[in-house]
Design an enzyme around this catalytic site. Sequence first.
Site, PDB file in Angstrom:
ATOM      1  N   SER A  82       2.994   0.314   3.007  1.00 25.83           N
ATOM      2  CA  SER A  82       4.227   1.020   2.668  1.00 25.83           C
ATOM      3  C   SER A  82       4.340   2.271   3.524  1.00 25.83           C
ATOM      4  O   SER A  82       3.337   2.806   4.002  1.00 25.83           O
ATOM      5  CB  SER A  82       4.244   1.410   1.188  1.00 25.83           C
ATOM      6  OG  SER A  82       3.428   2.557   0.955  1.00 25.83           O
ATOM      7  N   ASP A  83       5.562   2.726   3.739  1.00 22.20           N
ATOM      8  CA  ASP A  83       5.721   4.072   4.265  1.00 22.20           C
ATOM      9  C   ASP A  83       5.393   5.034   3.131  1.00 22.20           C
ATOM     10  O   ASP A  83       5.332   4.635   1.956  1.00 22.20           O
ATOM     11  CB  ASP A  83       7.143   4.283   4.789  1.00 22.20           C
ATOM     12  CG  ASP A  83       7.200   5.373   5.853  1.00 22.20           C
ATOM     13  OD1 ASP A  83       6.270   6.200   5.917  1.00 22.20           O
ATOM     14  OD2 ASP A  83       8.169   5.404   6.614  1.00 22.20           O
ATOM     15  N   GLY A  84       5.154   6.288   3.458  1.00 20.49           N
ATOM     16  CA  GLY A  84       4.762   7.249   2.447  1.00 20.49           C
ATOM     17  C   GLY A  84       5.766   7.322   1.307  1.00 20.49           C
ATOM     18  O   GLY A  84       6.896   7.747   1.510  1.00 20.49           O
TER      19      GLY A  84
END
Length: 755
Positions: A272-274
């Site tokens: 995932s992105d942050g």
Amino acid sequence: MQETNTEQVAALLETLSLEEKVAQLGTVRIGTLLEDGSFSRDRALETIPHGIGRVTRVGRESRLEPAALARVVRDVQSFLEAETRPGIPAIFREEALCGYAGRRGTAFPQSIGMASTWNPELLERVADGMSSQLRAVGCRATLAPVLDLGLDPRWGRIEETFGEDPALVGRLGLAAIEGFQGGNHGSVLATAKHFAGHGRPEGGQNRAPATRSFRTLEANDLRPFRAAVERGDVESIMAAYHAVEGVPCHADERLLTGVLRDEWGFDGTVVSDGRGIELLCDDHHVVPDRAAAGRIALRAGIDVELPERECYGSALLEAVRDGEIREALVDRAARRHLEQKSRLGLFESATPDPDCVGEVFDSEEHRRLARRAARETLVLLENNGVLPLSTDATVAVVGPNADSPRHLLGNYTYAAAESDESGLDVVTPLEAIRDRLQTRSVRYERGCEVRAEDDATDGESGDFDAATAAARDADVVLACVGGRSGIDVERDATGTAGEGLDRTSLSLPGRQQALLEAVAATGTPLVVVLVNGRPLSLASLDTPAAILEAWLPGQAGGLAIADVLFGDVDATGRLPVSIPRSAGQLPVHYRRTALSAEQDYVDEPADPWYPFGHGESYATFEYANFDVASTTVPIGGAIDLSLDVTNAADRPGVEVVQLYVRDREASVTRPVRELRGFRRLSLPPGERRRVSFSLSTDALALLDRDAEWVVEPGSFEVQVGRSSADIRLRETVTVTGALEPPSSPVAVLDSMGHR
């Protein structure tokens, strides 16, 4: 990378409890395991009793010196192996977009500058250099490279991209991946991001929906990622924050599983992105809560949550126990993560050696590499003969970026957030110029700050009296202007570009334009050095004597700028993006169709201020003797062509020969031209060299009306030149035969550079 020990992974997975498998999907920040800068066993027992998949932000958040950080990583890995039942080591990761983002990490040029080198071999060396520092502190994964197309300069993150062209981005992306994953200093997992379409956000705003259809993304934006998977064996892919056709990428099973795995054969991890999973409920509102967000993301194909366990922690554990999601999906993600740990060799050795850290930090090798890279990023946009500068000249240096070390650095360097304790020796342009000319020949007046709100003086034009006085007394004025890169989503809201720092205007921020106008009015020749992460337009300013685009050149930026200004080396950079005249032109990338590219506005032309591929040299190059082996080529064959390139100057120079193709008639509309090859040449004075290309017809493939990749017969114009707008030679080739699918939609990379 090692081969996966599938038997070992299968046996290990079989022994794990549900809690231990879920733990492998999660991430913790290094700060949760520290107390007073050292590893805390008590915190670890509380935070990661069942183990953990990844530990993140180890350099930025710990703020530790490299050797001290290596000791912490060693202690955490020892705890995981000895004091958790599974005994599985973690993957530690840190950013390395333009250098290891921790103390003393070498600050290399930002990605958009590295793209301006058109030098894949150099980029591979730089990525290998970053890898050596990551490995030294125990990091075995990084969140780079960015493979988004940089199509909208309003978007603050355009500095992180390799530019606007899918083929160039794909080729440079492969170089970066090879440097990280297969370099001389061992393997670090590369993460290609942001999948997909992140570089064309609606309104130029970070995280906004992609502005085009999935079909357009497949024909353009997905191609660098496909190259990373099929040609680069990239280990990790990061999902993008935004939505495509209404479906958030973090919940898009078609994208993350159907395209990425089923069609392309990707077998690494999708991260995932942050906080990207949280956005599914908090911002996208496609699910009611974070527990549901975790379930939908796992089904879609997200294997690892970053940077913390907000959705893949206890909520996911309960969902499996309650029958809301199948345990097999947890097994799938855990197996992928364990396979990566196997390929990294972590089950044999996971601990760094703190005593060896000093070998790769503050090294002369990295300082030389940073300077060479910075030199090659610089693009000479304009020069009426004032450059190279004479060492006998008196120079007035003005502008907010002349003596600001921080402003030379990209947004993901450690110093971008912690400049006072970075441990870097950053040389500014002013320092380097003073060293060349001695203090008596250089007068410096800052003039203004980057942002108007930071200026000490009030008034629309600021107080430029000292700057104009210095200009009148000098032989030449050197104005270092531009922006300041930052990360608004973390600590730095004072930047003008970077993540979360988008603009509606492409003009110089603050009062810098007024400063340029004031010093230009003195009549002294004006040389503008742009230090910036996003392309900025000075189209409204009367053309200065010279303009040097320096991008964000890193710790050796000042030295490199002086090297080029004084002619020690040629200006060798070429634009990886088109620079618009104004924001009203957007999009203005060179791969537009004829109807948009050739139709002017009422108030300005349709063409950009400076075109893709543009860059002046101190040498003069002549193109001649264009030969196409055959003007009729069957599908499945190759277009073989060659030409002579001569350095007609009395000094050495570097030329980037660019090969473009125009599809003259197709089943769908096609761009006016597309880059299909390039060669970077270093030529002594008077030397002539024969340059050859062999372009497979697969490189002519298009996505047809049925969204299938095909090579169509027809007429193609092969063009060779110095930029997308400076074509020197051309020839028409007829491709014959029946429609056929290409061997690969990324076959064009075979003619890119020297790979």
